[in-house]
Design a protein around this motif. Structure first.
Motif, PDB file in Angstrom:
ATOM      1  N   VAL A   1       8.251   6.206   2.633  1.00 34.08           N
ATOM      2  CA  VAL A   1       8.672   5.001   1.924  1.00 34.08           C
ATOM      3  C   VAL A   1       7.533   4.550   1.024  1.00 34.08           C
ATOM      4  CG1 VAL A   1       9.506   2.628   2.162  1.00 34.08           C
ATOM      5  CG2 VAL A   1      10.164   4.350   3.865  1.00 34.08           C
ATOM      6  N   GLY A   2       7.875   4.216  -0.203  1.00 32.68           N
ATOM      7  CA  GLY A   2       6.858   3.786  -1.153  1.00 32.68           C
ATOM      8  C   GLY A   2       7.280   2.577  -1.957  1.00 32.68           C
ATOM      9  N   ILE A   3       6.277   1.889  -2.466  1.00 28.75           N
ATOM     10  CA  ILE A   3       6.444   0.754  -3.376  1.00 28.75           C
ATOM     11  C   ILE A   3       5.674   1.113  -4.635  1.00 28.75           C
ATOM     12  CG2 ILE A   3       5.912  -1.692  -3.777  1.00 28.75           C
ATOM     13  CD1 ILE A   3       7.953  -1.278  -1.487  1.00 28.75           C
ATOM     14  N   ILE A   4       6.343   1.074  -5.780  1.00 29.37           N
ATOM     15  CA  ILE A   4       5.659   1.264  -7.063  1.00 29.37           C
ATOM     16  C   ILE A   4       6.037   0.075  -7.936  1.00 29.37           C
ATOM     17  CG2 ILE A   4       5.326   2.703  -9.099  1.00 29.37           C
ATOM     18  CD1 ILE A   4       6.120   5.137  -7.448  1.00 29.37           C
ATOM     19  N   THR A   5       5.053  -0.777  -8.222  1.00 28.77           N
ATOM     20  CA  THR A   5       5.320  -2.013  -8.944  1.00 28.77           C
ATOM     21  C   THR A   5       4.218  -2.332  -9.944  1.00 28.77           C
ATOM     22  OG1 THR A   5       5.714  -4.396  -8.677  1.00 28.77           O
ATOM     23  CG2 THR A   5       4.251  -3.364  -7.061  1.00 28.77           C
ATOM     24  N   GLY A   6       4.604  -2.959 -11.018  1.00 28.62           N
ATOM     25  CA  GLY A   6       3.623  -3.442 -11.983  1.00 28.62           C
ATOM     26  C   GLY A   6       2.937  -4.708 -11.499  1.00 28.62           C
ATOM     27  N   ALA A   7       3.483  -5.327 -10.485  1.00 28.19           N
ATOM     28  CA  ALA A   7       2.897  -6.552  -9.923  1.00 28.19           C
ATOM     29  C   ALA A   7       1.571  -6.236  -9.242  1.00 28.19           C
ATOM     30  CB  ALA A   7       3.862  -7.186  -8.939  1.00 28.19           C
ATOM     31  N   TYR A   8       0.751  -7.256  -9.078  1.00 31.50           N
ATOM     32  CA  TYR A   8      -0.593  -6.991  -8.544  1.00 31.50           C
ATOM     33  C   TYR A   8      -1.074  -8.025  -7.536  1.00 31.50           C
ATOM     34  CZ  TYR A   8      -1.631 -10.300 -12.265  1.00 31.50           C
ATOM     35  OH  TYR A   8      -1.626 -11.388 -13.080  1.00 31.50           O
ATOM     36  N   THR A   9      -0.198  -8.866  -7.043  1.00 29.59           N
ATOM     37  CA  THR A   9      -0.652  -9.856  -6.061  1.00 29.59           C
ATOM     38  C   THR A   9      -0.776  -9.206  -4.688  1.00 29.59           C
ATOM     39  OG1 THR A   9       1.628 -10.592  -5.790  1.00 29.59           O
ATOM     40  CG2 THR A   9       0.244 -11.866  -7.291  1.00 29.59           C
ATOM     41  N   GLU A  10      -1.817  -9.577  -3.986  1.00 34.98           N
ATOM     42  CA  GLU A  10      -2.129  -8.957  -2.698  1.00 34.98           C
ATOM     43  C   GLU A  10      -1.057  -9.227  -1.647  1.00 34.98           C
ATOM     44  OE1 GLU A  10      -4.219  -6.389  -0.344  1.00 34.98           O
ATOM     45  OE2 GLU A  10      -4.395  -6.758  -2.491  1.00 34.98           O
ATOM     46  N   ASN A  11      -0.287 -10.307  -1.805  1.00 35.78           N
ATOM     47  CA  ASN A  11       0.756 -10.583  -0.819  1.00 35.78           C
ATOM     48  C   ASN A  11       1.807  -9.472  -0.759  1.00 35.78           C
ATOM     49  OD1 ASN A  11       2.077 -11.211  -3.198  1.00 35.78           O
ATOM     50  ND2 ASN A  11       2.700 -13.252  -2.560  1.00 35.78           N
ATOM     51  N   ILE A  12       1.979  -8.736  -1.847  1.00 35.70           N
ATOM     52  CA  ILE A  12       2.902  -7.594  -1.835  1.00 35.70           C
ATOM     53  C   ILE A  12       2.370  -6.508  -0.897  1.00 35.70           C
ATOM     54  CG2 ILE A  12       3.863  -5.697  -3.215  1.00 35.70           C
ATOM     55  CD1 ILE A  12       3.929  -7.678  -5.581  1.00 35.70           C
ATOM     56  N   ARG A  13       1.103  -6.172  -1.035  1.00 33.13           N
ATOM     57  CA  ARG A  13       0.510  -5.149  -0.158  1.00 33.13           C
ATOM     58  C   ARG A  13       0.598  -5.599   1.312  1.00 33.13           C
ATOM     59  NH1 ARG A  13      -2.477  -1.300  -1.715  1.00 33.13           N
ATOM     60  NH2 ARG A  13      -3.401  -2.380  -3.487  1.00 33.13           N
ATOM     61  N   ILE A  14       0.294  -6.847   1.559  1.00 33.51           N
ATOM     62  CA  ILE A  14       0.328  -7.358   2.933  1.00 33.51           C
ATOM     63  C   ILE A  14       1.742  -7.263   3.504  1.00 33.51           C
ATOM     64  CG2 ILE A  14       0.081  -9.442   4.346  1.00 33.51           C
ATOM     65  CD1 ILE A  14      -2.240 -10.233   2.380  1.00 33.51           C
ATOM     66  N   ARG A  15       2.726  -7.763   2.772  1.00 34.62           N
ATOM     67  CA  ARG A  15       4.114  -7.749   3.255  1.00 34.62           C
ATOM     68  C   ARG A  15       4.569  -6.340   3.612  1.00 34.62           C
ATOM     69  NH1 ARG A  15       8.545  -8.966   5.960  1.00 34.62           N
ATOM     70  NH2 ARG A  15      10.454  -8.319   4.940  1.00 34.62           N
ATOM     71  N   PHE A  16       4.389  -5.408   2.690  1.00 37.90           N
ATOM     72  CA  PHE A  16       4.963  -4.083   2.891  1.00 37.90           C
ATOM     73  C   PHE A  16       4.122  -3.202   3.809  1.00 37.90           C
ATOM     74  CE2 PHE A  16       7.092  -5.711  -0.909  1.00 37.90           C
ATOM     75  CZ  PHE A  16       8.386  -5.722  -0.398  1.00 37.90           C
ATOM     76  N   SER A  17       2.833  -3.434   3.858  1.00 36.58           N
ATOM     77  CA  SER A  17       2.023  -2.678   4.821  1.00 36.58           C
ATOM     78  C   SER A  17       2.340  -3.126   6.247  1.00 36.58           C
ATOM     79  CB  SER A  17       0.530  -2.787   4.518  1.00 36.58           C
ATOM     80  OG  SER A  17       0.077  -4.105   4.692  1.00 36.58           O
TER      81      SER A  17
END
Length: 173
Positions: A57-73
């Motif tokens: 499973v992967g996430i590829i996004t132009g967004a760069y806020t750290e909350n995205i990494r935290i949520r999906f990790s």
């Protein structure tokens, strides 16, 4: 019976864009101008289940806020590409790291930066709210808008096609 016109038994990997797919394409901003996204809890369940069952499973996004990494990790996703300026480059890295082929990948995107990857993968998916150019590429256009359960819909239908839905692993986090 799946509403997706693709042999879902081939799917070994799921990749998602964030804004407009896993979250709404209308995002409030905080006082610092940072986006405050909401996410669908059923998407979260399906994403962690796919990881638990051994899908890539992967996430590829132009967004760069750290909350995205935290949520999906926290859901167990290891392949998270933030601030992806040219998504096809991160897609190539994903393929190299996982060993999957194009036809084994389902990718959900909603706008022009997703087009190159969607033209490569076996199963390109778009929410109902996607740009017309992206809907034209998609083999499956959901009736749901971004943020309304696209990941759940795609993963659930895939697991059902592979007879892996509602099995022992499904009960618990």
């Amino acid at each position: 019976m799946s509403s997706i016109n693709y042999d879902l038994t081939k799917i070994k990997a799921f990749i998602f864009d964030v804004d407009g797919v896993l979250s709404s394409d209308c995002i409030p901003m905080d006082e610092n101008g940072d986006p405050m996204r909401s996410v669908n809890i059923k998407d979260g369940y399906a994403l962690q289940l796919a990881v638990k069952l051994g899908y890539h499973v992967g996430i590829i996004t132009g967004a760069y806020t750290e909350n995205i990494r935290i949520r999906f990790s926290r859901l167990g996703i290891e392949h998270i590409y933030l601030k992806s300026a040219v998504k096809i480059n991160d897609y190539e890295t994903f393929l190299q790291k996982t060993g999957v082929t194009d036809e084994e990948v389902a990718y959900a995107g909603d706008d022009i930066p997703d087009a190159e990857v969607m033209q490569r993968v076996g199963l390109p998916v778009a929410p109902a709210s996607a740009a017309p150019e992206i809907k034209a590429i998609a083999k499956f256009v959901s009736h749901k808008n971004g943020g309304e359960g696209i990941a759940r819909e795609l993963i659930e239908q895939t697991l059902k096609a592979q007879d892996r839905w509602m099995k022992d692993e499904a009960f618990g986090w």
